[in-house]
Design an enzyme around this catalytic site. Structure first.
Site, PDB file in Angstrom:
ATOM      1  N   HIS A 167       1.949  -0.492  -7.486  1.00 34.60           N
ATOM      2  CA  HIS A 167       1.523  -1.712  -6.790  1.00 34.60           C
ATOM      3  C   HIS A 167       0.577  -1.413  -5.629  1.00 34.60           C
ATOM      4  O   HIS A 167      -0.136  -2.304  -5.150  1.00 34.60           O
ATOM      5  CB  HIS A 167       2.757  -2.469  -6.274  1.00 34.60           C
ATOM      6  CG  HIS A 167       2.585  -3.952  -6.270  1.00 34.60           C
ATOM      7  ND1 HIS A 167       1.392  -4.580  -5.976  1.00 34.60           N
ATOM      8  CD2 HIS A 167       3.459  -4.958  -6.516  1.00 34.60           C
ATOM      9  CE1 HIS A 167       1.544  -5.887  -6.045  1.00 34.60           C
ATOM     10  NE2 HIS A 167       2.788  -6.144  -6.374  1.00 34.60           N
ATOM     11  N   SER A 168       0.534  -0.174  -5.164  1.00 29.83           N
ATOM     12  CA  SER A 168      -0.400   0.167  -4.086  1.00 29.83           C
ATOM     13  C   SER A 168      -1.850   0.053  -4.535  1.00 29.83           C
ATOM     14  O   SER A 168      -2.758  -0.065  -3.707  1.00 29.83           O
ATOM     15  CB  SER A 168      -0.134   1.595  -3.579  1.00 29.83           C
ATOM     16  OG  SER A 168      -0.319   2.539  -4.621  1.00 29.83           O
TER      17      SER A 168
END
Length: 504
Positions: A167-168
């Site tokens: 998700h980064s």
């Protein structure tokens, strides 16, 4: 090779140590490393290590060579997808993205699955395999994305591809836009897909003279906005500190973020949802909130009945259940599909990228309403109330301030508490209006979700062509039969439609 994905422009440099141009924090910088945004750093913290999964069904067997060529010329060219996140922080080095060499072969996984399991139940085999991914860490020595090829037919597709991303790398909507920028229309292999247009509200006609009534209405709107924002901020702070949802069979226990998740999905008619929207004079989001409210009420009622039956007690559905969802809101406008396609072709026209996220906490009405349309009415009232609030902007700004003053661990603790004290996450994403092809493979369905956050339930709605995919992600030690929850959501939609159109 027939159908090979061709790039019309030069490759981006992806080798370690070469200098590249990035844009972030409001200014352009040119260096080997790019600083991480606070939200990207957040998704690498203990207890908040989140991944996005996109399950894609295609209409013909997957050609691994074509897929590899397509990824090499598109996704692997994006700056985030040829960089490694370094979350460690020191006095000299901040968390950052480090340019890395990308070998696409290392990011394509073709698992060796049991043939007897595939022949016995291919759908269950896919479901089990995707569930296993949620407990399998990714190799941190290379960019955090991978594509899994499940090259056997299932009930609604000829093969399945599973894209897993950390998700980064970006927020869900931006990453979905990036994925769509890798696709083309099935009817026109040279054209990017079209998304539904958002029409602006028409400006009032007639005289533009500012009168007393206009001033009064503007002042009233401002006061409502200010009051709603103040109330939402106070409730957000209270939620982070002590204000919890009612303990229900949907609430996870301590450590739920570290347990495997089961992902199931089902398609319903987008036309049915639009018909309900038009009849109720509301939005698609309002309908989806209402369907969610009805489906969860139906599921909880059954669970309470089962518990009462097992205990030999009278069925008592709690009269007042506090059940809230968290919604992530991207503060930054989402990059367009065409802009992202140009970025991957090496023509960076100033496209901005990164996580700029705020939170909304949305109460979900729970109860046994006699009129199924009450779920839509109450859901619409809740959604309308949130539209007149700056809660998402406040939560983004406050989280940014907390990171600057107290560090990323304090911000992660705050976000963890908010999600831990609410029941589930909810989102809705708009997809293409016509059939698209993923590197010459016609896409049959698209089911995105996320895992790694401290909740036992995540609910996503994804539109594509004339369908809406309902994606349910659960900790199956809490919600033992996610297919039953799917049934309840689908049945709730049918009951709402039947109430409006009894003869259909």
């Amino acid at each position: 090779m027939e159908g090979e994905w061709k790039a019309e422009t030069r490759r981006l440099s992806i080798k370690t140590g070469e200098r590249r141009r990035f844009e972030g924090a409001g200014e352009e910088i040119e260096e080997e490393e790019q600083p991480m945004s606070p939200a990207a750093r957040l998704f690498g913290q203990d207890g908040f290590n989140c991944y996005i999964v996109m399950v894609m069904g295609v209409g013909k067997p997957l050609d691994v060579g074509v897929i590899k060529s397509g990824l090499q010329n598109t996704l692997a060219r994006h700056p985030r997808f040829c960089s490694i996140p370094v979350f460690e922080e020191s006095s000299k080095k901040k968390p950052r993205w480090v340019a890395a060499e990308v070998s696409v072969e290392d990011h394509i996984v073709v698992p060796n699955l049991d043939p007897s399991s595939i022949s016995r139940s291919p759908d269950r085999t896919v479901e089990d395999y995707v569930a296993s991914l949620t407990s399998t860490p990714m190799d941190a020595s290379r960019p955090l994305w991978e594509l899994h090829i499940l090259n056997f037919p299932v009930s609604n597709a000829a093969a399945v591809a599973v894209l897993r991303l950390h998700h980064s790398l970006g927020d869900g909507i931006s990453l979905m836009s990036l994925l769509l920028a890798c696709t083309r229309k099935a009817s026109d292999p040279a054209a990017l897909p079209d998304l539904p247009q958002r029409f602006a509200r028409p400006s009032p006609s007639g005289s533009r003279t500012v009168g007393i009534l206009t001033i009064f209405l503007l002042l009233r709107a401002f006061l409502i906005l200010a009051w709603n924002t103040l109330v939402d901020v106070l409730f957000f702070i209270a939620t982070a500190l002590f204000f919890k949802d009612t303990p229900t069979p949907l609430v996870g226990s301590e450590g739920v973020e570290n347990r495997p998740k089961r992902i199931v999905h089902r398609a319903v008619s987008l036309r049915d949802i639009k018909d309900i929207k038009n009849a109720m004079h509301c939005t698609i989001n309002d309908v989806l909130v209402g369907v969610t409210s009805a489906g969860l009420s139906r599921y909880l009622n059954r669970r309470y009945c089962q518990t009462a039956h097992e205990d030999g007690k009278k069925v008592q559905f709690p009269s007042k259940i506090r059940l809230r969802s968290t919604l992530l809101v991207n503060i930054r406008p989402t990059p367009g599909i065409h802009a992202l396609a140009e970025l991957m072709e090496g023509r960076d026209g100033g496209t901005k990228w990164g996580n700029l996220l705020g939170y909304l906490i949305l109460p979900i009405p729970i109860g046994n309403y006699i009129d199924p349309l009450d779920y839509i009415r109450k859901g619409k009232a809740m959604a309308d109330r949130k539209k007149n609030s700056l809660e998402a902007i406040f939560t983004y700004k406050s989280a940014d301030l907390i990171v600057k003053l107290f560090g990323i661990k304090a911000a992660a603790f705050l976000c963890h508490r908010v999600l831990q004290h609410t029941t589930f996450s909810l989102s809705n994403m708009i997809g293409p209006v016509e059939e698209i092809a993923f590197f010459d493979h016609p896409l049959v369905f698209l089911a995105p979700t996320v895992y790694g956050h401290p909740q036992a339930l995540t609910l996503h709605f994804q539109s594509y062509k004339n369908t809406m995919e309902i994606v349910v992600t659960v900790d199956d030690t809490v919600i033992e039969n996610p297919h039953q929850l799917l049934d309840d959501l689908v049945e709730s939609l049918k009951l709402i439609k039947a109430e409006i159109f009894p003869m259909s």
